[in-house]
Design a protein around this motif. Structure first.
Motif, PDB file in Angstrom:
ATOM      1  N   LEU A  41       0.801  -1.221   0.000  1.00  0.00           N
ATOM      2  CA  LEU A  41       0.000   0.000   0.000  1.00  0.00           C
ATOM      3  C   LEU A  41       0.832   1.269   0.000  1.00  0.00           C
ATOM      4  N   SER A  42       1.902   1.308   0.802  1.00  0.00           N
ATOM      5  CA  SER A  42       2.666   2.550   0.949  1.00  0.00           C
ATOM      6  C   SER A  42       3.240   3.042  -0.373  1.00  0.00           C
ATOM      7  N   VAL A  45      -0.363   3.736  -3.073  1.00  0.00           N
ATOM      8  CA  VAL A  45      -1.274   4.868  -2.845  1.00  0.00           C
ATOM      9  C   VAL A  45      -0.797   6.157  -3.498  1.00  0.00           C
ATOM     10  N   HIS A  46       0.466   6.200  -3.919  1.00  0.00           N
ATOM     11  CA  HIS A  46       0.971   7.388  -4.610  1.00  0.00           C
ATOM     12  C   HIS A  46       0.498   7.453  -6.053  1.00  0.00           C
ATOM     13  N   GLU A 214      -3.074   3.058  10.167  1.00  0.00           N
ATOM     14  CA  GLU A 214      -2.184   3.369   9.044  1.00  0.00           C
ATOM     15  C   GLU A 214      -2.855   3.023   7.718  1.00  0.00           C
ATOM     16  N   HIS A 217      -5.665   5.543   6.812  1.00  0.00           N
ATOM     17  CA  HIS A 217      -5.172   6.834   6.331  1.00  0.00           C
ATOM     18  C   HIS A 217      -4.579   6.710   4.923  1.00  0.00           C
ATOM     19  N   LEU A 218      -3.931   5.594   4.637  1.00  0.00           N
ATOM     20  CA  LEU A 218      -3.400   5.379   3.289  1.00  0.00           C
ATOM     21  C   LEU A 218      -4.526   5.285   2.264  1.00  0.00           C
ATOM     22  N   SER A 221      -6.027   8.697   1.565  1.00  0.00           N
ATOM     23  CA  SER A 221      -5.169   9.565   0.743  1.00  0.00           C
ATOM     24  C   SER A 221      -5.176   9.160  -0.723  1.00  0.00           C
ATOM     25  N   SER A 222      -5.474   7.899  -1.009  1.00  0.00           N
ATOM     26  CA  SER A 222      -5.406   7.413  -2.393  1.00  0.00           C
ATOM     27  C   SER A 222      -6.594   7.846  -3.239  1.00  0.00           C
TER      28      SER A 222
END
Length: 238
Positions: A41-42, A45-46, A214, A217-218, A221-222
């Protein structure tokens, strides 16, 4: 398209098999969604909008990256190229698949469709060395499956805990396109921000320790990447 011919990888039988990885334009990638797991995910999500869905077979919550606004249309595909730096593990593992052991669903072996358009014996990435060992390419594939399997279990545990605390709710995602058309992506769930903000005490601590906060929130944000998909879709219609 020829019928699939799926076989478990064998260092003798498949010693000359190669994979042409020069193109992402393969049949399996013409989809508008991809299963993903929490351990990727980290990075994802960008570049991708990621929502919660339900596995159609088990009914369990899972994570899904949205790749397009309509069924069968992958807006991340541009010719042979993929329009993102990071690819979901589920995309990276193709055209390989996992054949699960009936006695132990946590174990499995890697299989390959020998009739897949990427498979040949003349060009691309070798699977086995001349001595029958796994090549670095195959080792990456093996690692991809290991991440998918471990990540699937962790994802299920995190989403189940989120559901226990009522942090997941169904949403309706209806999108207005430039040509005046409306399109909808059904079966989506998202993080309930109101419920998330109300977490206190032991519930808040439990969700923090388990990684639920976590992940929530990810995911939140996506969501902004939906706008990018709308832009890509509108551009493709010109």
């Amino acid at each position: 398209m020829s019928q699939p011919k799926v076989e478990l990888l064998d260092k003798v039988r498949h010693k000359n098999v190669k994979l042409d990885t020069s193109t992402m334009d393969i049949p399996e990638n013409h989809v508008n969604a991809s299963f993903v797991v929490v351990n990727e995910l980290s990075n994802l999500v960008h570049e991708y909008p990621i929502f919660i869905t339900k596995n159609p077979t088990t009914g369990q919550f899972q994570l899904t990256a949205i790749l397009g606004l309509k069924s069968g249309i992958n807006l991340y595909l541009s010719g042979k190229e993929w329009r993102a730096k990071y690819l979901p593990l589920e995309i990276l593992r193709r055209p390989f698949s996992a054949m699960m052991e009936k006695e132990d669903l946590s174990a499995g072996r890697i299989a390959l469709d020998l009739n897949h358009p990427m498979v040949n014996e003349s060009e691309g990435q070798s699977i086995f060395t001349e001595t029958g060992d796994a090549t670095p390419f195959l080792e990456r594939i093996q690692n991809t499956f290991a991440q998918l399997m471990s990540g699937s279990k962790r994802t299920e545990a995190i989403l189940n805990l989120a559901a226990e605390h009522n942090l997941i709710h169904a949403i309706n995602l209806t999108i207005d396109l430039a040509n005046g058309e409306k399109t909808a992506i059904n079966g989506l769930y998202a993080v309930d921000t109101e419920a998330l903000n109300k977490l206190t005490g032991e519930a808040l601590e439990a969700c923090h320790k388990a990684g639920v906060l976590e992940v929530c929130h990810l995911l939140l944000s996506s969501g902004a990447h939906i706008e990018k998909l709308i832009q890509w879709h509108d551009e493709s219609q010109k």
